[in-house]
Design a protein around this motif. Structure first.
Motif, mmCIF file in Angstrom:
data_model
loop_
_atom_site.group_PDB
_atom_site.id
_atom_site.type_symbol
_atom_site.label_atom_id
_atom_site.label_comp_id
_atom_site.label_asym_id
_atom_site.label_seq_id
_atom_site.Cartn_x
_atom_site.Cartn_y
_atom_site.Cartn_z
ATOM 1 N N ARG A 124 -15.065 5.231 0.138
ATOM 2 C CA ARG A 124 -13.880 4.908 -0.658
ATOM 3 C C ARG A 124 -12.799 5.980 -0.475
ATOM 4 N N ALA B 228 -8.885 5.822 1.584
ATOM 5 C CA ALA B 228 -7.590 6.219 1.023
ATOM 6 C C ALA B 228 -6.790 7.079 1.990
ATOM 7 N N THR C 262 -6.109 6.308 -4.093
ATOM 8 C CA THR C 262 -5.390 5.306 -3.303
ATOM 9 C C THR C 262 -4.592 5.961 -2.188
ATOM 10 N N THR D 246 -1.382 7.612 -3.462
ATOM 11 C CA THR D 246 -1.525 8.972 -3.970
ATOM 12 C C THR D 246 -1.612 9.969 -2.822
ATOM 13 N N ALA E 140 -6.439 8.245 -10.189
ATOM 14 C CA ALA E 140 -6.745 8.845 -8.890
ATOM 15 C C ALA E 140 -7.618 10.079 -9.035
ATOM 16 N N ALA F 193 -8.315 -1.528 2.007
ATOM 17 C CA ALA F 193 -7.550 -0.545 1.243
ATOM 18 C C ALA F 193 -6.630 -1.239 0.241
ATOM 19 N N ASN G 157 -8.689 -2.394 -2.659
ATOM 20 C CA ASN G 157 -9.030 -1.274 -3.540
ATOM 21 C C ASN G 157 -7.860 -0.916 -4.446
ATOM 22 N N ARG G 158 -6.649 -0.952 -3.885
ATOM 23 C CA ARG G 158 -5.482 -0.667 -4.716
ATOM 24 C C ARG G 158 -5.342 -1.707 -5.814
ATOM 25 N N ALA H 113 -7.918 -0.950 -8.481
ATOM 26 C CA ALA H 113 -7.543 0.211 -9.291
ATOM 27 C C ALA H 113 -6.404 -0.127 -10.237
ATOM 28 N N GLU H 114 -5.405 -0.875 -9.741
ATOM 29 C CA GLU H 114 -4.277 -1.234 -10.590
ATOM 30 C C GLU H 114 -4.711 -2.170 -11.716
#
Length: 294
Positions: A28, A32, A91, A94, A167, A263, A266-267, A270-271
């Motif tokens: 992971r 990023a 991410t 970041t 993050a 990716a 994953n964003r 997370a969001e």
């Protein structure tokens, strides 16, 4: 990437290898920073989804400064990212913000929601970092066992905010691991259950992959459902189709495009988890927590 800690609060398990959302914590973090020219993992050898340089600090388990020195031996990049291997919600955005901020100082550190600096979620200019490590060695006789604050005393620093602590959320305990898994599961459930989210995802995935085409979502879902005897995750076959289409149209490597789509997913996860934390229904155990810097 320092990945050699003892994980005492996890009973000594291989923490970077633990699975969160179907992938290891280490993979992971690597996702990023997919644009990095060279990925160096400092710690015991372990499998990764992308090629990396594996190395060890001296002595093994010698701490973050020894790990930084070991990793620097394998890169000539002017700016290096230093990322601990237990950040499930880190991410690419970041990472880009840290790299950009490093132009202003010797080091750009992520600052969590409680105002604490995170020197293991940071971008460093390589030459000042090498000089600072040499200075610490000269002062203290060795790098092993020395704290990160000894290094930072020799560097000019700036900060990149992480106001939600997403993050900077790291996994030090089993409670952290379960909280991260719960956040990702909840985000994926929302994608499965809401048809409008699928349409938005397809639009975003097409933009990420650089393709233009009309997608018959219903037809593709019906085909996938028949083939898989009732697939439960409709985003998966749709995204796979888009990756294959982009690879054929652009003549690019499927694995590279798959990493880009992963990716992006994953964003999204997370969001979505961040949005869930902002609502009263968010489970307390799934909320991110801030950790003090080492």
């Amino acid at each position: 990437m320092p990945a050699g800690g003892a994980a005492r609060r996890l009973g000594g398990v291989d923490k970077p290898g633990l699975s969160v959302g179907g992938r290891s914590l280490l993979d992971r973090v690597l996702d990023a920073c997919a644009d990095a020219g060279t990925a160096v993992v400092v710690g015991p050898p372990r499998p990764t989804a992308r090629p990396v340089v594996q190395t060890r600090e001296e002595p093994p388990g010698g701490g973050p400064l020894a790990a930084l020195e070991a990793g620097l031996r394998h890169t000539t990049a002017p700016v290096v990212l230093v990322l601990s291997a237990d950040l499930p919600f880190l991410t690419a955005a970041t990472v880009r913000a840290l790299r950009a901020a490093a132009a202003k100082a010797d080091a750009a550190l992520l600052r969590d929601a409680e105002g604490k600096d995170q020197p293991l979620v940071a971008a460093y200019r390589a030459e000042p970092l090498r000089r600072a490590l040499a200075a610490v060695r000269a002062e203290r006789g060795a790098l092993a066992g020395q704290p990160l604050r000894a290094l930072l005393a020799h560097l000019s620093t700036c900060r990149v905010a992480d106001p939600t602590a997403t993050a900077s959320f790291d996994c030090d305990t089993w409670e952290d691991i379960e909280a991260a898994r719960a956040r990702i599961s909840a985000a994926r459930a929302r994608i499965r259950e809401h048809g409008t989210v699928l349409d938005e995802w397809i639009t975003a995935a097409k933009a990420e992959l650089g393709i233009e085409l009309d997608v018959d979502t219903a037809a593709l879902l019906d085909l996938a459902r028949d083939a898989a005897h009732g697939v439960a995750r409709p985003a998966a076959p749709l995204t796979t189709f888009l990756v294959g289409y982009a690879a054929a149209q652009q003549g690019r490597d499927v694995s590279v495009l798959a990493e880009k789509a992963a990716a992006l997913a994953n964003r999204w996860a997370a969001e979505a988890a961040e949005n869930a934390d902002a609502t009263p229904e968010a489970a307390p155990e799934a909320r991110p927590k801030a950790k003090p810097a080492e």
